[in-house]
Design a protein around this motif. Structure first.
Motif, PDB file in Angstrom:
ATOM      1  N   GLU A 184      36.819 116.909 111.916  1.00  0.00           N
ATOM      2  CA  GLU A 184      35.999 115.873 112.545  1.00  0.00           C
ATOM      3  C   GLU A 184      36.687 114.507 112.435  1.00  0.00           C
ATOM      4  O   GLU A 184      36.679 113.714 113.386  1.00  0.00           O
ATOM      5  CB  GLU A 184      34.619 115.834 111.877  1.00  0.00           C
ATOM      6  CG  GLU A 184      33.589 115.024 112.647  1.00  0.00           C
ATOM      7  CD  GLU A 184      32.191 115.138 112.049  1.00  0.00           C
ATOM      8  OE1 GLU A 184      31.236 114.740 112.738  1.00  0.00           O
ATOM      9  OE2 GLU A 184      32.065 115.605 110.894  1.00  0.00           O
ATOM     10  N   HIS A 189      33.490 111.536 103.725  1.00  0.00           N
ATOM     11  CA  HIS A 189      34.234 112.705 103.240  1.00  0.00           C
ATOM     12  C   HIS A 189      34.666 112.522 101.783  1.00  0.00           C
ATOM     13  O   HIS A 189      34.431 113.395 100.940  1.00  0.00           O
ATOM     14  CB  HIS A 189      35.449 112.897 104.144  1.00  0.00           C
ATOM     15  CG  HIS A 189      36.489 113.815 103.612  1.00  0.00           C
ATOM     16  ND1 HIS A 189      36.301 115.174 103.471  1.00  0.00           N
ATOM     17  CD2 HIS A 189      37.764 113.563 103.181  1.00  0.00           C
ATOM     18  CE1 HIS A 189      37.408 115.722 102.989  1.00  0.00           C
ATOM     19  NE2 HIS A 189      38.299 114.772 102.799  1.00  0.00           N
ATOM     20  N   ASP A 208      32.275 127.309  97.739  1.00  0.00           N
ATOM     21  CA  ASP A 208      31.096 126.680  98.320  1.00  0.00           C
ATOM     22  C   ASP A 208      31.444 125.440  99.136  1.00  0.00           C
ATOM     23  O   ASP A 208      30.686 125.060 100.036  1.00  0.00           O
ATOM     24  CB  ASP A 208      30.105 126.278  97.210  1.00  0.00           C
ATOM     25  CG  ASP A 208      29.586 127.478  96.440  1.00  0.00           C
ATOM     26  OD1 ASP A 208      29.530 128.573  97.034  1.00  0.00           O
ATOM     27  OD2 ASP A 208      29.248 127.324  95.250  1.00  0.00           O
ATOM     28  N   ILE A 209      32.560 124.794  98.821  1.00  0.00           N
ATOM     29  CA  ILE A 209      32.853 123.508  99.458  1.00  0.00           C
ATOM     30  C   ILE A 209      34.035 123.539 100.431  1.00  0.00           C
ATOM     31  O   ILE A 209      34.153 122.644 101.259  1.00  0.00           O
ATOM     32  CB  ILE A 209      33.093 122.399  98.408  1.00  0.00           C
ATOM     33  CG1 ILE A 209      34.373 122.679  97.611  1.00  0.00           C
ATOM     34  CG2 ILE A 209      31.897 122.243  97.497  1.00  0.00           C
ATOM     35  CD1 ILE A 209      34.731 121.554  96.649  1.00  0.00           C
ATOM     36  N   ARG A 255      37.002 121.653 105.351  1.00  0.00           N
ATOM     37  CA  ARG A 255      37.723 121.912 106.597  1.00  0.00           C
ATOM     38  C   ARG A 255      37.004 121.278 107.785  1.00  0.00           C
ATOM     39  O   ARG A 255      37.633 120.660 108.652  1.00  0.00           O
ATOM     40  CB  ARG A 255      37.866 123.421 106.827  1.00  0.00           C
ATOM     41  CG  ARG A 255      38.838 124.109 105.863  1.00  0.00           C
ATOM     42  CD  ARG A 255      39.078 125.557 106.287  1.00  0.00           C
ATOM     43  NE  ARG A 255      40.070 126.208 105.448  1.00  0.00           N
ATOM     44  CZ  ARG A 255      39.798 127.139 104.536  1.00  0.00           C
ATOM     45  NH1 ARG A 255      38.542 127.540 104.347  1.00  0.00           N
ATOM     46  NH2 ARG A 255      40.770 127.671 103.813  1.00  0.00           N
ATOM     47  N   ARG A 256      35.702 121.444 107.840  1.00  0.00           N
ATOM     48  CA  ARG A 256      34.930 120.879 108.954  1.00  0.00           C
ATOM     49  C   ARG A 256      35.083 119.363 108.985  1.00  0.00           C
ATOM     50  O   ARG A 256      35.296 118.764 110.059  1.00  0.00           O
ATOM     51  CB  ARG A 256      33.455 121.260 108.815  1.00  0.00           C
ATOM     52  CG  ARG A 256      32.601 120.843 110.013  1.00  0.00           C
ATOM     53  CD  ARG A 256      31.123 120.899 109.694  1.00  0.00           C
ATOM     54  NE  ARG A 256      30.741 119.887 108.701  1.00  0.00           N
ATOM     55  CZ  ARG A 256      30.569 118.606 108.990  1.00  0.00           C
ATOM     56  NH1 ARG A 256      30.762 118.146 110.231  1.00  0.00           N
ATOM     57  NH2 ARG A 256      30.219 117.760 108.046  1.00  0.00           N
ATOM     58  N   GLN A 257      34.964 118.726 107.834  1.00  0.00           N
ATOM     59  CA  GLN A 257      35.072 117.269 107.766  1.00  0.00           C
ATOM     60  C   GLN A 257      36.461 116.796 108.188  1.00  0.00           C
ATOM     61  O   GLN A 257      36.601 115.801 108.906  1.00  0.00           O
ATOM     62  CB  GLN A 257      34.746 116.791 106.352  1.00  0.00           C
ATOM     63  CG  GLN A 257      33.290 116.970 105.956  1.00  0.00           C
ATOM     64  CD  GLN A 257      33.033 116.583 104.510  1.00  0.00           C
ATOM     65  OE1 GLN A 257      33.930 116.116 103.802  1.00  0.00           O
ATOM     66  NE2 GLN A 257      31.813 116.800 104.038  1.00  0.00           N
ATOM     67  N   GLY A 311      34.809 125.290 103.027  1.00  0.00           N
ATOM     68  CA  GLY A 311      34.453 125.334 104.438  1.00  0.00           C
ATOM     69  C   GLY A 311      34.005 123.977 104.950  1.00  0.00           C
ATOM     70  O   GLY A 311      34.374 123.568 106.064  1.00  0.00           O
ATOM     71  N   GLU A 312      33.232 123.279 104.141  1.00  0.00           N
ATOM     72  CA  GLU A 312      32.771 121.945 104.533  1.00  0.00           C
ATOM     73  C   GLU A 312      33.928 120.955 104.573  1.00  0.00           C
ATOM     74  O   GLU A 312      33.989 120.086 105.459  1.00  0.00           O
ATOM     75  CB  GLU A 312      31.694 121.459 103.564  1.00  0.00           C
ATOM     76  CG  GLU A 312      31.153 120.059 103.844  1.00  0.00           C
ATOM     77  CD  GLU A 312      30.466 119.925 105.195  1.00  0.00           C
ATOM     78  OE1 GLU A 312      30.235 118.786 105.632  1.00  0.00           O
ATOM     79  OE2 GLU A 312      30.158 120.963 105.835  1.00  0.00           O
ATOM     80  N   ARG A 340      30.128 115.826  94.747  1.00  0.00           N
ATOM     81  CA  ARG A 340      29.967 117.254  94.506  1.00  0.00           C
ATOM     82  C   ARG A 340      30.712 117.740  93.279  1.00  0.00           C
ATOM     83  O   ARG A 340      30.388 118.799  92.728  1.00  0.00           O
ATOM     84  CB  ARG A 340      30.465 118.056  95.728  1.00  0.00           C
ATOM     85  CG  ARG A 340      29.537 118.011  96.932  1.00  0.00           C
ATOM     86  CD  ARG A 340      28.219 118.716  96.663  1.00  0.00           C
ATOM     87  NE  ARG A 340      28.378 120.088  96.257  1.00  0.00           N
ATOM     88  CZ  ARG A 340      28.355 121.126  97.095  1.00  0.00           C
ATOM     89  NH1 ARG A 340      28.201 120.918  98.387  1.00  0.00           N
ATOM     90  NH2 ARG A 340      28.500 122.357  96.647  1.00  0.00           N
ATOM     91  N   TRP A 400      31.571 112.278  99.492  1.00  0.00           N
ATOM     92  CA  TRP A 400      30.897 113.571  99.384  1.00  0.00           C
ATOM     93  C   TRP A 400      31.599 114.476  98.380  1.00  0.00           C
ATOM     94  O   TRP A 400      30.956 115.065  97.506  1.00  0.00           O
ATOM     95  CB  TRP A 400      30.878 114.258 100.752  1.00  0.00           C
ATOM     96  CG  TRP A 400      30.298 115.639 100.749  1.00  0.00           C
ATOM     97  CD1 TRP A 400      28.961 115.977 100.826  1.00  0.00           C
ATOM     98  CD2 TRP A 400      31.012 116.876 100.620  1.00  0.00           C
ATOM     99  NE1 TRP A 400      28.817 117.352 100.773  1.00  0.00           N
ATOM    100  CE2 TRP A 400      30.050 117.917 100.633  1.00  0.00           C
ATOM    101  CE3 TRP A 400      32.357 117.198 100.503  1.00  0.00           C
ATOM    102  CZ2 TRP A 400      30.418 119.260 100.539  1.00  0.00           C
ATOM    103  CZ3 TRP A 400      32.719 118.528 100.403  1.00  0.00           C
ATOM    104  CH2 TRP A 400      31.760 119.556 100.417  1.00  0.00           C
TER     105      TRP A 400
END
Length: 235
Positions: free
Chosen positions: A206, A226, A195-196, A201-203, A198-199, A233, A229
């Protein structure tokens, strides 16, 4: 056999001698220490006490010992402070003497400072490219979570090194490694990895984009968001 000194731990004399020699330049990285017998005779202590001193120096990351013969044998001055600090911090985190929350807050302070200052620093050739290569490796969809978190640690250390402050880089490395156990445990026991990831990687991308653009304010803000977060979580 040499008579041990009663007023202090016998091996302290060896430790002080190594420290003084490093300060004065009498010992440098890559130099080999004298053998046990020579040190025992020099300081009037037993060879067992010399071995205690060498073991202490190894734990502190100052020397590396290898048996046998050849160019890599003996006790060599290496200086690996992040390894020593990281090991000590991990043990104290495990003992719950240092709360993970406090370690995370210290990480935020270190990393935001580093990325803010990296914007105006002179980078060594290949430093930013190394961070990019780590992210590319983390993009592998089949990468197991322990391998991802190991690369994640390297990525954050690589970014912090861009500020050019060796003390901050060493401390950052130690702080990051000190919560690797917590991160791996959070990932494996809370069942949220898919669930996390992918996020994460995006962070990461960025953050790197802001760093490469020399936007220190944005990079610092993004890395703080980052870290906080992920911590929130995985509580």
């Amino acid at each position: 056999m040499p008579v041990e000194r009663a007023s202090e731990r016998a091996h302290d004399a060896v430790l002080r001698h190594i420290e003084d020699s490093l300060r004065s330049g009498g010992l440098k990285l890559g130099d080999r220490l004298p053998g046990e017998r020579a040190l025992a005779e020099q300081f009037g202590i037993s060879r067992a006490s010399v071995r205690d001193a060498i073991r202490a120096l190894e734990v502190m990351g100052i020397v590396r010992s290898a048996t046998g013969s050849g160019p890599n044998a003996g006790t060599i001055v290496v200086s690996d402070p992040s390894s020593a600090l990281g090991s000590a911090l991990r043990l104290h985190v495990a003992s719950q003497r240092l709360p993970v929350k406090d370690i995370v807050e210290a990480r935020v302070m270190m990393e935001t400072w580093s990325l803010a200052h990296a914007a105006d620093a002179e980078w060594e050739p290949g430093q930013a490219e190394e961070a990019r290569r780590l992210l590319e490796a983390m993009d592998d969809p089949g990468l197991p979570s322990p391998a991802f978190t190991a690369l994640d640690a390297q990525f954050h250390v690589a970014l912090s090194a861009l500020a050019g402050n060796s003390v901050v880089s060493t401390m950052m490395d130690s702080l990051r490694e000190s919560i690797r156990g917590y991160v791996d445990d959070a990932v494996s026991t809370r069942g949220q990895w898919h669930d996390i990831v992918g996020e994460l990687r995006r962070q990461h991308w960025e953050i790197l984009e802001a760093v490469e653009a020399r936007d220190g304010e944005r990079a610092a803000r993004l890395v703080q968001e980052h870290i906080e977060w992920f911590y929130a979580r995985t509580l």
